[in-house]
Write a protein that holds these residues in place. Structure first.
Motif, PDB file in Angstrom:
ATOM      1  N   PHE A  41       0.865  -1.191   0.000  1.00 61.21           N
ATOM      2  CA  PHE A  41       0.000   0.000   0.000  1.00 61.21           C
ATOM      3  C   PHE A  41       0.899   1.238   0.000  1.00 61.21           C
ATOM      4  N   GLU A  42       0.307   2.364  -0.381  1.00 62.82           N
ATOM      5  CA  GLU A  42       1.048   3.617  -0.425  1.00 62.82           C
ATOM      6  C   GLU A  42       1.314   4.103   1.010  1.00 62.82           C
ATOM      7  N   ILE A  43       2.501   4.656   1.264  1.00 66.18           N
ATOM      8  CA  ILE A  43       2.796   5.120   2.618  1.00 66.18           C
ATOM      9  C   ILE A  43       3.612   6.406   2.529  1.00 66.18           C
ATOM     10  N   GLU A  44       3.275   7.372   3.383  1.00 69.87           N
ATOM     11  CA  GLU A  44       4.014   8.643   3.409  1.00 69.87           C
ATOM     12  C   GLU A  44       5.113   8.507   4.457  1.00 69.87           C
ATOM     13  N   ILE A  45       6.347   8.767   4.100  1.00 67.70           N
ATOM     14  CA  ILE A  45       7.472   8.526   5.019  1.00 67.70           C
ATOM     15  C   ILE A  45       8.068   9.836   5.490  1.00 67.70           C
ATOM     16  N   TYR A  46       8.305   9.931   6.822  1.00 72.89           N
ATOM     17  CA  TYR A  46       8.985  11.104   7.388  1.00 72.89           C
ATOM     18  C   TYR A  46      10.228  10.588   8.093  1.00 72.89           C
ATOM     19  N   ASP A  47      11.398  11.047   7.682  1.00 76.61           N
ATOM     20  CA  ASP A  47      12.650  10.602   8.290  1.00 76.61           C
ATOM     21  C   ASP A  47      13.011  11.565   9.431  1.00 76.61           C
ATOM     22  N   ALA A  48      13.020  11.047  10.665  1.00 77.43           N
ATOM     23  CA  ALA A  48      13.283  11.913  11.831  1.00 77.43           C
ATOM     24  C   ALA A  48      14.777  12.075  12.080  1.00 77.43           C
ATOM     25  N   ASN A  49      15.592  11.444  11.225  1.00 77.84           N
ATOM     26  CA  ASN A  49      17.045  11.651  11.306  1.00 77.84           C
ATOM     27  C   ASN A  49      17.626  11.520  12.705  1.00 77.84           C
ATOM     28  N   GLY A  50      17.130  10.493  13.424  1.00 79.13           N
ATOM     29  CA  GLY A  50      17.776  10.202  14.705  1.00 79.13           C
ATOM     30  C   GLY A  50      17.357  11.119  15.851  1.00 79.13           C
ATOM     31  N   LEU A  51      16.312  11.969  15.609  1.00 80.86           N
ATOM     32  CA  LEU A  51      15.786  12.766  16.736  1.00 80.86           C
ATOM     33  C   LEU A  51      14.975  11.838  17.650  1.00 80.86           C
ATOM     34  N   TYR A  52      14.484  12.398  18.758  1.00 75.56           N
ATOM     35  CA  TYR A  52      13.714  11.599  19.713  1.00 75.56           C
ATOM     36  C   TYR A  52      12.221  11.738  19.431  1.00 75.56           C
ATOM     37  N   LEU A  53      11.456  10.720  19.853  1.00 80.95           N
ATOM     38  CA  LEU A  53       9.995  10.765  19.717  1.00 80.95           C
ATOM     39  C   LEU A  53       9.374  10.348  21.040  1.00 80.95           C
ATOM     40  N   ILE A  54       8.402  11.164  21.502  1.00 84.66           N
ATOM     41  CA  ILE A  54       7.682  10.862  22.759  1.00 84.66           C
ATOM     42  C   ILE A  54       6.183  10.882  22.458  1.00 84.66           C
ATOM     43  N   PRO A  55       5.366  10.338  23.360  1.00 84.05           N
ATOM     44  CA  PRO A  55       3.916  10.417  23.141  1.00 84.05           C
ATOM     45  C   PRO A  55       3.456  11.881  23.194  1.00 84.05           C
ATOM     46  N   GLY A  56       2.411  12.208  22.454  1.00 82.25           N
ATOM     47  CA  GLY A  56       1.846  13.563  22.541  1.00 82.25           C
ATOM     48  C   GLY A  56       1.515  13.887  23.997  1.00 82.25           C
ATOM     49  N   LEU A  57       1.792  15.127  24.417  1.00 81.79           N
ATOM     50  CA  LEU A  57       1.563  15.500  25.820  1.00 81.79           C
ATOM     51  C   LEU A  57       0.074  15.777  26.047  1.00 81.79           C
ATOM     52  N   GLY A 349      -1.850   0.007  18.667  1.00 83.93           N
ATOM     53  CA  GLY A 349      -3.233   0.140  19.129  1.00 83.93           C
ATOM     54  C   GLY A 349      -3.513   1.441  19.865  1.00 83.93           C
ATOM     55  N   TYR A 350      -2.450   2.151  20.277  1.00 87.52           N
ATOM     56  CA  TYR A 350      -2.660   3.448  20.940  1.00 87.52           C
ATOM     57  C   TYR A 350      -2.830   4.534  19.881  1.00 87.52           C
ATOM     58  N   ASP A 351      -3.455   5.657  20.309  1.00 83.55           N
ATOM     59  CA  ASP A 351      -3.667   6.769  19.364  1.00 83.55           C
ATOM     60  C   ASP A 351      -2.332   7.284  18.844  1.00 83.55           C
ATOM     61  N   ALA A 352      -2.335   7.656  17.567  1.00 81.33           N
ATOM     62  CA  ALA A 352      -1.092   8.149  16.933  1.00 81.33           C
ATOM     63  C   ALA A 352      -0.917   9.634  17.240  1.00 81.33           C
ATOM     64  N   ASP A 353      -0.506   9.897  18.482  1.00 84.68           N
ATOM     65  CA  ASP A 353      -0.182  11.268  18.929  1.00 84.68           C
ATOM     66  C   ASP A 353       1.301  11.249  19.288  1.00 84.68           C
ATOM     67  N   PHE A 354       2.124  12.010  18.512  1.00 87.76           N
ATOM     68  CA  PHE A 354       3.581  11.951  18.747  1.00 87.76           C
ATOM     69  C   PHE A 354       4.181  13.357  18.787  1.00 87.76           C
ATOM     70  N   VAL A 355       5.313  13.448  19.460  1.00 87.25           N
ATOM     71  CA  VAL A 355       6.116  14.676  19.433  1.00 87.25           C
ATOM     72  C   VAL A 355       7.552  14.285  19.087  1.00 87.25           C
ATOM     73  N   VAL A 356       8.107  14.919  18.043  1.00 90.77           N
ATOM     74  CA  VAL A 356       9.517  14.691  17.697  1.00 90.77           C
ATOM     75  C   VAL A 356      10.306  15.853  18.281  1.00 90.77           C
ATOM     76  N   ILE A 357      11.309  15.511  19.096  1.00 89.37           N
ATOM     77  CA  ILE A 357      12.000  16.545  19.892  1.00 89.37           C
ATOM     78  C   ILE A 357      13.512  16.303  19.858  1.00 89.37           C
ATOM     79  N   LYS A 363      14.008  21.331  21.693  1.00 85.26           N
ATOM     80  CA  LYS A 363      13.255  21.988  20.609  1.00 85.26           C
ATOM     81  C   LYS A 363      12.316  20.961  19.983  1.00 85.26           C
ATOM     82  N   ILE A 364      11.034  21.318  19.967  1.00 87.41           N
ATOM     83  CA  ILE A 364      10.023  20.451  19.360  1.00 87.41           C
ATOM     84  C   ILE A 364       9.901  20.831  17.901  1.00 87.41           C
ATOM     85  N   SER A 365      10.091  19.855  17.003  1.00 85.57           N
ATOM     86  CA  SER A 365      10.111  20.215  15.567  1.00 85.57           C
ATOM     87  C   SER A 365       8.875  19.691  14.843  1.00 85.57           C
TER      88      SER A 365
END
Ligand SMILES: CC(C)C[C@H](NC(=O)C[C@H](N)C(=O)O)C(=O)O
Ligand SMILES: [Zn+2]
Ligand SMILES: [Zn+2]
Length: 386
Positions: A41-57, A349-357, A363-365
């Motif tokens: 299937f088609e998929i949109e890709i975002y490369d976070a280049n080794g930054l961190y990811l946490i759950p949405g606050l 199964g959890y909601d897709a709420d993310f923060v890349v920091i 700095k939240i990007s």
């Protein structure tokens, strides 16, 4: 639309290492890097280049339509701006009314919650305001909770405060009892968010409710519990009985060098050292007023709460030595547990709420809410259909 964030260091809150995350509105996959060429299937890709990811606050106490007014009309505070939330990594808010339940309305609170939802974050609201009997949509707290989807409880109900309606214990018990039964009928969490003032009776009413009624403690959610040492000590007792307490986050302009003074950051460090961190949350009181009164109760002035106090407090708590994956809990898994949300965790199964920091600069990007990019590389992207 299926999307993927690749090459990102994941705090779920626990540290998972470098992972790829595939998601639509929910998380579909968290794991080792995958070869997207073979996906059917088609998929949109975002490369976070080794930054961190946490759950949405999650910010469980925000005056999204503004609040204030304790110094007259000119001190009514402005409403919440979508981009302010997103820039601070907040993907879920619970809106409330405060002191002013006269010029602020539940109808406006509901409309603002729907507006923020359309722009892209997750919103819920409390019915009521400071006062008892609570202001309601339908004339009944129970009907509000059972019939209005966004209503998840009642708050902020003021106790032990010169601005409260001086409610009796029986009035409070009735509100909590109604909220509990409405929560059973609606399958909602049924939370009564108590605004606890500086009055000497503190959360006595809450202890009396636990001791003299059959109502479970998880319906009681007191906030501002780091207002002073006495109240905080009561809060620790409340935690020992199985309750969760909410602390108002340290506003960025407050106490820039709060070395040893009594404040929310030092309270959280103390709670961590007492191994009680699972029973505490922080909230910003964003767009609410932070008023100051003299000893005779005369209004001296006020500042405005900011949702930026949530990441600011997390950063200060980590700087004080609390491990990042533990500090994160107070704005992710802990509030999600209070409100029984499938949020606050990076897991299938959890909601897709993310923060890349970037954890060097905090700095939240990039921010994703319900599977949609609401900020990408610093550019806020509200889903406004203009
Ligand atoms: C925790 C302290 C610092 C702030 C706190 N704010 C509110 O309760 C909200 C405010 N009254 C409003 O209605 O906008 C307070 O006033 O005690
Ligand atoms: Zn309050
Ligand atoms: Zn408030």
């Amino acid at each position: 639309m299926v999307r993927m964030i690749k090459n990102v260091k994941v705090f779920a809150p626990e540290y998972l290492g470098v992972k790829d995350i595939v998601f639509d509105k929910e998380i579909l996959y968290v794991g080792e890097s995958i070869n997207t060429d073979v996906l059917p299937f088609e998929i949109e890709i975002y490369d976070a280049n080794g930054l961190y990811l946490i759950p949405g606050l999650i910010d469980p106490h925000v005056h999204i339509t503004g609040g204030g007014g304790e110094g007259g009309f000119v001190t009514r505070t402005p409403e919440l701006d979508f981009s302010e939330c997103v820039k601070n990594g907040i993907t879920t808010v619970i809106g409330c009314l405060g002191t002013d339940g006269i010029t602020r309305s539940l109808e406006n609170l509901y409309a603002k919650a729907k507006s923020l939802e359309t722009e892209g974050i997750n919103t819920y609201i409390y019915t009521g305001s400071y006062r008892v009997p609570p202001v309601t949509f339908t004339g009944s707290v129970m009907k509000d909770i059972v019939l209005i989807d966004k209503v998840i409880g009642v708050g902020e109900i003021a106790i032990s405060d010169h601005r409260s309606s001086q409610p009796t214990f029986e009035e409070i018990a009735r509100i909590v009892a109604d909220t509990r039964v409405a929560s059973l009928l609606s399958g909602k969490p049924g939370i009564v968010n108590f605004h606890v003032g500086a009055g000497s009776s503190g959360i006595d009413y809450l202890f009396k409710l636990i001791d003299t009624t059959e109502i479970p403690i998880h319906h009681l959610y007191p906030t501002h519990m780091s207002r002073n040492r006495t109240l905080f000590e009561q809060g620790l007792e409340f935690i020992k009985k199985g309750g969760t307490i909410d602390l108002t986050a340290l506003q960025p302009e407050e106490l820039p060098n709060e070395i040893e003074s009594f404040n929310t950051v030092n309270c959280i460090v103390e709670i961590y050292e007492n191994k009680m961190l699972d029973n505490v949350t922080i909230s910003s009181d964003g767009q609410g007023s932070l008023p100051r009164f003299d000893k005779d109760g005369r209004f001296l002035g006020l500042s405005v709460g900011s949702v930026s106090s949530v990441p600011h407090t997390l950063k200060r708590v980590v700087e004080k030595g609390v491990p990042f994956e533990d500090a994160l809990k107070i704005s992710t898994t802990n509030p999600a547990k209070v409100f029984n949300m499938k949020k606050g965790k990076i897991s299938k199964g959890y909601d897709a709420d993310f923060v890349v920091i970037d954890l060097e600069s905090w700095k939240i990007s990039t921010v994703v809410s319900r599977g949609e990019f609401v900020m990408k590389d610093g550019i806020v992207k509200p889903r406004i259909f203009k």
